[in-house]
Design a protein around this motif. Structure first.
Motif, PDB file in Angstrom:
ATOM      1  N   THR A  45       0.773  -1.271   0.022  1.00  0.00           N
ATOM      2  CA  THR A  45      -0.074  -0.095  -0.108  1.00  0.00           C
ATOM      3  C   THR A  45       0.794   1.257   0.239  1.00  0.00           C
ATOM      4  OG1 THR A  45      -1.840  -1.049   1.212  1.00  0.00           O
ATOM      5  CG2 THR A  45      -1.609   1.411   1.039  1.00  0.00           C
ATOM      6  N   ILE A  46       0.641   2.337  -0.997  1.00  0.00           N
ATOM      7  CA  ILE A  46       1.272   3.401  -0.953  1.00  0.00           C
ATOM      8  C   ILE A  46       0.419   4.581  -0.988  1.00  0.00           C
ATOM      9  CG2 ILE A  46       3.126   2.383  -2.414  1.00  0.00           C
ATOM     10  CD1 ILE A  46       1.922   3.739  -4.924  1.00  0.00           C
ATOM     11  N   ILE A  47       1.019   5.684  -0.661  1.00  0.00           N
ATOM     12  CA  ILE A  47      -0.038   6.778  -0.466  1.00  0.00           C
ATOM     13  C   ILE A  47       0.521   7.863  -1.430  1.00  0.00           C
ATOM     14  CG2 ILE A  47      -0.713   8.836   1.108  1.00  0.00           C
ATOM     15  CD1 ILE A  47      -0.160   6.999   3.381  1.00  0.00           C
ATOM     16  N   LEU A  48      -0.406   8.580  -2.047  1.00  0.00           N
ATOM     17  CA  LEU A  48      -0.174   9.526  -3.099  1.00  0.00           C
ATOM     18  C   LEU A  48      -0.753  10.933  -2.640  1.00  0.00           C
ATOM     19  CD1 LEU A  48      -1.070   7.629  -6.493  1.00  0.00           C
ATOM     20  CD2 LEU A  48       1.227   7.600  -5.244  1.00  0.00           C
ATOM     21  N   CYS A  49      -0.301  11.818  -2.968  1.00  0.00           N
ATOM     22  CA  CYS A  49      -0.777  13.231  -2.700  1.00  0.00           C
ATOM     23  C   CYS A  49      -0.943  14.290  -3.927  1.00  0.00           C
ATOM     24  CB  CYS A  49       0.380  13.899  -1.669  1.00  0.00           C
ATOM     25  SG  CYS A  49      -0.413  15.511  -0.985  1.00  0.00           S
ATOM     26  N   ALA A  50      -2.020  14.734  -4.001  1.00  0.00           N
ATOM     27  CA  ALA A  50      -2.368  15.472  -5.113  1.00  0.00           C
ATOM     28  C   ALA A  50      -2.555  16.930  -4.615  1.00  0.00           C
ATOM     29  CB  ALA A  50      -3.645  15.234  -5.878  1.00  0.00           C
ATOM     30  N   LYS A  51      -1.707  17.671  -4.916  1.00  0.00           N
ATOM     31  CA  LYS A  51      -1.633  19.310  -4.126  1.00  0.00           C
ATOM     32  C   LYS A  51      -2.143  19.986  -5.314  1.00  0.00           C
ATOM     33  CE  LYS A  51       2.185  18.662  -0.885  1.00  0.00           C
ATOM     34  NZ  LYS A  51       3.572  19.418  -0.600  1.00  0.00           N
ATOM     35  N   VAL A  52      -3.236  20.871  -4.901  1.00  0.00           N
ATOM     36  CA  VAL A  52      -3.781  21.930  -5.899  1.00  0.00           C
ATOM     37  C   VAL A  52      -2.881  23.157  -5.617  1.00  0.00           C
ATOM     38  CG1 VAL A  52      -5.750  23.167  -6.443  1.00  0.00           C
ATOM     39  CG2 VAL A  52      -5.974  20.766  -5.479  1.00  0.00           C
ATOM     40  N   ILE A  53      -2.552  23.665  -6.443  1.00  0.00           N
ATOM     41  CA  ILE A  53      -1.557  24.775  -6.425  1.00  0.00           C
ATOM     42  C   ILE A  53      -2.326  26.020  -6.146  1.00  0.00           C
ATOM     43  CG2 ILE A  53      -0.065  26.277  -7.596  1.00  0.00           C
ATOM     44  CD1 ILE A  53       0.909  23.988  -9.459  1.00  0.00           C
ATOM     45  N   GLY A  54      -2.167  26.589  -4.883  1.00  0.00           N
ATOM     46  CA  GLY A  54      -2.884  27.888  -4.768  1.00  0.00           C
ATOM     47  C   GLY A  54      -3.927  27.464  -3.791  1.00  0.00           C
ATOM     48  N   ASN A  55      -4.197  26.376  -3.423  1.00  0.00           N
ATOM     49  CA  ASN A  55      -5.316  26.037  -2.696  1.00  0.00           C
ATOM     50  C   ASN A  55      -4.932  24.813  -1.719  1.00  0.00           C
ATOM     51  OD1 ASN A  55      -7.655  25.513  -1.230  1.00  0.00           O
ATOM     52  ND2 ASN A  55      -8.784  25.460  -3.060  1.00  0.00           N
ATOM     53  N   GLU A  56      -4.158  24.843  -0.670  1.00  0.00           N
ATOM     54  CA  GLU A  56      -3.744  23.896   0.079  1.00  0.00           C
ATOM     55  C   GLU A  56      -4.946  23.086   0.814  1.00  0.00           C
ATOM     56  OE1 GLU A  56      -0.734  24.738   2.735  1.00  0.00           O
ATOM     57  OE2 GLU A  56       0.623  25.574   1.481  1.00  0.00           O
ATOM     58  N   SER A  57      -5.789  23.635   1.039  1.00  0.00           N
ATOM     59  CA  SER A  57      -7.014  23.211   1.418  1.00  0.00           C
ATOM     60  C   SER A  57      -7.696  22.051   0.851  1.00  0.00           C
ATOM     61  CB  SER A  57      -7.944  24.142   2.140  1.00  0.00           C
ATOM     62  OG  SER A  57      -8.805  24.676   0.810  1.00  0.00           O
ATOM     63  N   ALA A  58      -7.580  21.999  -0.568  1.00  0.00           N
ATOM     64  CA  ALA A  58      -8.142  21.122  -1.529  1.00  0.00           C
ATOM     65  C   ALA A  58      -6.984  20.044  -1.767  1.00  0.00           C
ATOM     66  CB  ALA A  58      -8.214  21.783  -2.819  1.00  0.00           C
ATOM     67  N   ASN A  59      -6.118  19.861  -0.987  1.00  0.00           N
ATOM     68  CA  ASN A  59      -4.903  18.809  -1.502  1.00  0.00           C
ATOM     69  C   ASN A  59      -5.638  17.290  -1.051  1.00  0.00           C
ATOM     70  OD1 ASN A  59      -3.180  20.677  -2.116  1.00  0.00           O
ATOM     71  ND2 ASN A  59      -2.008  20.534  -0.003  1.00  0.00           N
ATOM     72  N   VAL A  60      -5.355  16.403  -1.750  1.00  0.00           N
ATOM     73  CA  VAL A  60      -5.925  15.002  -1.608  1.00  0.00           C
ATOM     74  C   VAL A  60      -5.076  14.107  -1.454  1.00  0.00           C
ATOM     75  CG1 VAL A  60      -7.399  13.357  -2.609  1.00  0.00           C
ATOM     76  CG2 VAL A  60      -7.801  15.752  -3.079  1.00  0.00           C
ATOM     77  N   LEU A  61      -5.106  13.343  -0.396  1.00  0.00           N
ATOM     78  CA  LEU A  61      -4.081  12.156  -0.088  1.00  0.00           C
ATOM     79  C   LEU A  61      -5.045  10.658  -0.318  1.00  0.00           C
ATOM     80  CD1 LEU A  61      -2.442  13.180   3.398  1.00  0.00           C
ATOM     81  CD2 LEU A  61      -1.475  12.878   1.250  1.00  0.00           C
ATOM     82  N   PHE A  62      -4.526   9.825  -0.911  1.00  0.00           N
ATOM     83  CA  PHE A  62      -5.052   8.615  -1.066  1.00  0.00           C
ATOM     84  C   PHE A  62      -4.238   7.426  -1.224  1.00  0.00           C
ATOM     85  CE2 PHE A  62      -4.530  10.328  -5.246  1.00  0.00           C
ATOM     86  CZ  PHE A  62      -4.381   9.230  -6.052  1.00  0.00           C
ATOM     87  N   ASP A  63      -4.806   6.477  -0.655  1.00  0.00           N
ATOM     88  CA  ASP A  63      -3.973   4.868  -0.671  1.00  0.00           C
ATOM     89  C   ASP A  63      -4.174   4.346  -2.139  1.00  0.00           C
ATOM     90  OD1 ASP A  63      -3.539   5.711   1.855  1.00  0.00           O
ATOM     91  OD2 ASP A  63      -4.725   3.942   2.670  1.00  0.00           O
ATOM     92  N   VAL A  64      -3.235   3.638  -2.501  1.00  0.00           N
ATOM     93  CA  VAL A  64      -3.250   2.794  -3.586  1.00  0.00           C
ATOM     94  C   VAL A  64      -2.648   1.413  -3.255  1.00  0.00           C
ATOM     95  CG1 VAL A  64      -2.531   2.439  -6.022  1.00  0.00           C
ATOM     96  CG2 VAL A  64      -3.115   4.659  -5.357  1.00  0.00           C
ATOM     97  N   VAL A  65      -3.535   0.266  -3.416  1.00  0.00           N
ATOM     98  CA  VAL A  65      -2.794  -1.041  -3.188  1.00  0.00           C
ATOM     99  C   VAL A  65      -2.357  -1.710  -4.426  1.00  0.00           C
ATOM    100  CG1 VAL A  65      -3.389  -3.311  -2.448  1.00  0.00           C
ATOM    101  CG2 VAL A  65      -4.624  -1.290  -1.299  1.00  0.00           C
ATOM    102  N   ILE A  66      -1.016  -2.155  -4.454  1.00  0.00           N
ATOM    103  CA  ILE A  66      -0.331  -2.727  -5.520  1.00  0.00           C
ATOM    104  C   ILE A  66      -0.518  -4.297  -5.142  1.00  0.00           C
ATOM    105  CG2 ILE A  66       1.589  -2.852  -6.719  1.00  0.00           C
ATOM    106  CD1 ILE A  66       2.378  -0.101  -5.843  1.00  0.00           C
ATOM    107  N   ASP A  67      -1.017  -5.109  -5.918  1.00  0.00           N
ATOM    108  CA  ASP A  67      -1.264  -6.297  -5.751  1.00  0.00           C
ATOM    109  C   ASP A  67      -0.359  -7.207  -6.750  1.00  0.00           C
ATOM    110  OD1 ASP A  67      -3.314  -6.307  -3.904  1.00  0.00           O
ATOM    111  OD2 ASP A  67      -4.830  -5.762  -5.434  1.00  0.00           O
TER     112      ASP A  67
END
Length: 244
Positions: free
Chosen positions: A55-77
């Motif tokens: 399981t890894i964690i990815l982060c999508a950062k919205v430039i100029g709007n840190e409150s909209a950043n998204v963290l989510f898990d990805v399971v690699i099987d």
């Protein structure tokens, strides 16, 4: 996500329900996940083959709007290596035969066969797609195989049922399904007499003359020391003395 595959992610603005421009999003992944995957600046994740789930964690950062950043898990099987077909607890290694003799529409459910398709290794994605090569003979949904009712009986014929892993590995397993009218009974003369050294062609009567395969193989169950019997039913008495 199967190890050794790739996918691309995009971010949707929850207020407008519109995709954000790639230039408006910065993608990040901790370096500790480097043995398992790479992540491009545009959000394309490329995974490496793994021997067990990671399981890894990815982060999508919205430039100029840190409150909209998204963290989510990805399971690699790990990729599927093999699939086995089971009928209950028994490994299904031989063709499945469904008898079509004197059936009603209600028998379709009674005569259905349920297969499961476990995948190895155990922690690979355990989902498969089921297909039938001849939908006019038998259909399959989630491993449940049913003969096809044509209004007056089952359609006879042969089909191949296949379970294929959904992880993109193309690993699959198949079994043949035959829908046919089976022989319901065979009769032979209760008693026959031969002279010593004589022969006679045996004649078997099949109870249902519409059986799909009416071939008969003859064998001697008791008394082989007194006669021989060919597979086609030619009975020949040996030289004997007295009644046998």
């Amino acid at each position: 996500l199967r190890g050794g595959s790739s996918t691309s992610y995009r971010v949707i603005d929850s207020d407008t329900n519109q995709l954000l421009l790639a230039s408006a999003v910065q993608w990040e992944m901790d370096s500790k996940y480097a043995p398992y995957a790479t992540l491009s600046s545009s959000g394309t994740l490329t995974t490496y083959p793994v021997s067990k789930s990671q399981t890894i964690i990815l982060c999508a950062k919205v430039i100029g709007n840190e409150s909209a950043n998204v963290l989510f898990d990805v399971v690699i099987d790990p990729a599927a290596q093999s699939i086995s077909l089971y009928n209950g607890s028994a490994l299904q290694t031989t063709p499945i035969t469904i008898d079509s003799y004197t059936k009603t529409a209600a028998d379709v459910t009674t005569d259905s066969v349920t297969l499961t398709a476990p995948i190895l290794p155990d922690d690979s994605l355990q989902t498969v797609t089921w297909t039938s090569s001849n939908m006019n003979v038998a259909q399959v949904v989630d491993g449940v195989i049913k003969p096809v009712w044509n209004g007056s009986g089952y359609n006879k014929g042969t089909t191949i049922i296949t379970a294929k892993a959904t992880d993109g590995s193309n690993v699959a397993a198949s079994v043949q399904v035959v829908v046919a009218e089976l022989v319901q009974g065979i009769t032979l003369p209760e008693k026959d007499e031969l002279t010593s050294g004589g022969s006679r062609q045996m004649k078997a009567t099949i109870e249902n003359s519409t059986a799909t395969n009416k071939a008969v193989v003859y064998t001697i169950l008791d008394g082989a020391e007194y006669a021989t019997l060919s597979g086609s039913g030619l009975l020949t008495a040996k030289q004997v003395y007295g009644d046998r």
